[in-house]
Enzyme design. Structure first.
Site, PDB file in Angstrom:
ATOM      1  N   SER A  70      14.600  65.968   0.375  1.00 27.73           N
ATOM      2  CA  SER A  70      14.973  64.574   0.152  1.00 27.73           C
ATOM      3  C   SER A  70      15.524  64.011   1.456  1.00 27.73           C
ATOM      4  O   SER A  70      15.644  64.720   2.452  1.00 27.73           O
ATOM      5  CB  SER A  70      16.031  64.480  -0.946  1.00 27.73           C
ATOM      6  OG  SER A  70      17.284  64.895  -0.409  1.00 27.73           O
ATOM      7  N   LYS A  71      15.865  62.754   1.408  1.00 28.29           N
ATOM      8  CA  LYS A  71      16.375  62.062   2.605  1.00 28.29           C
ATOM      9  C   LYS A  71      17.562  62.791   3.245  1.00 28.29           C
ATOM     10  O   LYS A  71      17.788  62.692   4.441  1.00 28.29           O
ATOM     11  CB  LYS A  71      16.815  60.638   2.226  1.00 28.29           C
ATOM     12  CG  LYS A  71      15.648  59.745   1.862  1.00 28.29           C
ATOM     13  CD  LYS A  71      15.540  58.569   2.833  1.00 28.29           C
ATOM     14  CE  LYS A  71      14.207  57.856   2.729  1.00 28.29           C
ATOM     15  NZ  LYS A  71      14.035  57.118   1.484  1.00 28.29           N
TER      16      LYS A  71
END
Ligand code: GLU
Length: 491
Positions: free
Chosen positions: A255-256
């Site tokens: 994820s980010k």
């Protein structure tokens, strides 16, 4: 002759292409090329709220940047188009009619609020994954059709067999068995008349004659439903290959938090598409336990689903960065300067039009840092000292500059001799320095470290003679004088 392989990449246009999507696209591309098959690109844009035209364009651009060309799909067309689901609604309508007629699908008039409250109650009773209770399953068809014709809000559901099991023979995961009784009569068509993902994807994969479905294993749980649908439609099952999830170095889902996850961010950051392709190929696939560098052609020659792992793949940005450096270093000088100049123009260190001498100078300067950078986007920073009149010393360079005070006369002579040097060439500069260190009986570094600090503002730089020649006499003398002055040596 065996049947031609047809695979597809089916992104939903809801943002840039991300690492996971790109890896799926790549595996499909490699499989298609290896098998001399066809890669179809299909945009799954029936979710009108989340899908945008911009995203669709960005995804196609990201695919092109990676060099993942598709054989059928948007822009190129093909015999099974259109290749956007929003343009295929007639096909889904025809298929839903077929399913209703054969008794595989039924109308459901249960209002969403009622479904929700029943679901809650079931959960309170301890049912963790409540199914639809089948209220509308037994409605007589004429009655259901009449209610639908009178525009009573409804969905369409698929009748899942009550007993037995659905088996997936997955090329990566092996045999996976799902008991039918735990499967829901899932929705095929929503109240707004649009197909759900599971319905559209099967209708399209069947219509587009897809032979192999290679996708992320987050879709594995959808597969038994999709198989039931293939069976209801009387369509032949494709081969399934669910490729492992991608996680960050901490083993949580990518994820980010783990840094940039869109392909575009890496493009902007000066990663080479070749390096990206090589790295993505290793996310869940390996040729052996040692080879890490593969050209695109080598990947095409070697790729096989047999060597795709079941285990989650770890996306390691540090390894990608290392690999990118390897690819930058292996570029031919011509290829490298082409990309480097584009980067310098983007950073406005150069501006167009670029005349021939300016271009030649910039190319030479860029080549001096080729071995040092790992990303093209590092170029403006690593070449900053080539631009402008003055430089500012960082802390380490300042300390080196201070050392000039131990031999002030040598540096004064250096400055004086540089000022009158006729040809400011690598050879002449080398000869001059040699002369000075011999005369003063000092080591090369004693002269060069403070000089480098004064000229580049840092302690590391490309070969000092090349740097001086590229900077030219005027700027070199000016910077040297300013540097010496800052430590109290007047020239
Ligand atoms: N549009 C789906 C996605 O982006 C495609 C899934 C599939 O390949 O079946 O996840």
């Amino acid at each position: 002759m065996s049947e031609q392989v047809r695979v597809r990449f089916a992104p939903s246009p809801t943002g840039h292409l991300h690492i996971g999507g790109a890896r799926t696209a790549l595996f499909n591309y490699l499989y298609a090329r290896r098998q001399k098959g066809v890669l179809v690109l299909r945009l799954e844009d029936t979710d009108a709220e989340r899908s945008t035209e911009d995203s669709a364009r960005m995804i196609l651009d990201d695919m092109k940047w990676l060099g993942l060309d598709w054989d059928e799909g948007p822009k190129v067309g093909g015999p099974y188009g259109p290749y956007r689901q929003s343009e295929r609604l007639d096909l889904y309508r025809a298929q839903q009619e077929r399913l209703l007629e054969t008794g595989h699908a039924y109308y459901c008039f249960c209002p969403p609020e009622l479904l929700e409250s029943k679901r809650k109650q079931a959960m309170e009773r301890g049912d963790a994954q409540p199914k639809y209770d089948g209220t509308c399953r037994t409605l007589p068809m004429p009655e259901a059709r009449a209610r639908a014709a009178a525009r009573e809000p409804h969905t369409l559901r698929l009748k899942i067999p009550d007993s037995g099991s659905t088996v997936i023979h997955d090329r990566v995961r092996g045999t996976v068995v799902f008991e039918n009784k735990i499967m829901d009569d899932f929705i095929l068509v929503r109240t707004n008349g649009l197909p759900t993902y599971n319905f559209a994807v099967v209708a399209d994969d069947a219509a587009m004659k897809i032979t192999h479905i290679i996708r992320g294993d987050d879709h594995l749980s959808n597969t038994p439903r999709q198989i039931c649908l293939y069976q209801a439609l009387g369509e032949r099952l494709p081969v399934f290959a669910h490729i492992p999830m991608i996680m960050g170095p901490d083993r949580s889902r990518l994820s980010k938090r783990h840094g940039a996850t869109s392909v575009n961010a890496y493009a902007e950051d000066g990663y080479l598409p070749e390096a990206m392709i090589n790295y993505l190929a290793l996310l869940g696939w390996a040729f052996d336990d040692k080879t890490t560098l593969f050209t695109r052609q080598a990947l095409i020659d070697k790729f096989s689903l047999k060597k795709v792992s079941k285990n989650a793949a770890i996306f390691d940005p540090a390894k990608l960065l290392w690999m990118n450096g390897v690819y930058i270093r292996s570029l031919s000088p011509e290829e490298y300067v082409k990309r480097a100049l584009a980067e310098l123009l983007k950073a406005r260190l150069l501006s167009e039009p670029l005349d021939e001498p300016a271009r030649a100078w910039a190319e030479k300067a860029a080549l001096t840092v080729k071995e040092k950078i790992k990303r093209l986007a590092e170029l403006p920073q690593s070449m900053a000292f080539y631009f402008g009149e003055e430089v500012e010393c960082d802390e380490a360079a300042r300390a080196k500059l201070e050392q000039a005070k131990e031999h002030p006369e040598v540096f004064k002579t250096l400055h004086a001799k540089m000022t009158v040097l006729k040809s400011f060439s690598i050879q002449a500069l080398e000869a001059l320095m040699q002369e000075l260190i011999t005369a003063a009986d000092i080591k090369f570094g004693v002269l060069v470290h403070p000089l480098r600090a004064a000229i580049t503002g840092r302690v590391n730089s490309p070969g000092i003679f090349e740097v001086l020649e590229l900077l030219g006499q005027e700027r070199t003398i000016k910077r040297l004088a300013a540097g010496l002055k800052s430590v109290g040596i007047e020239v």
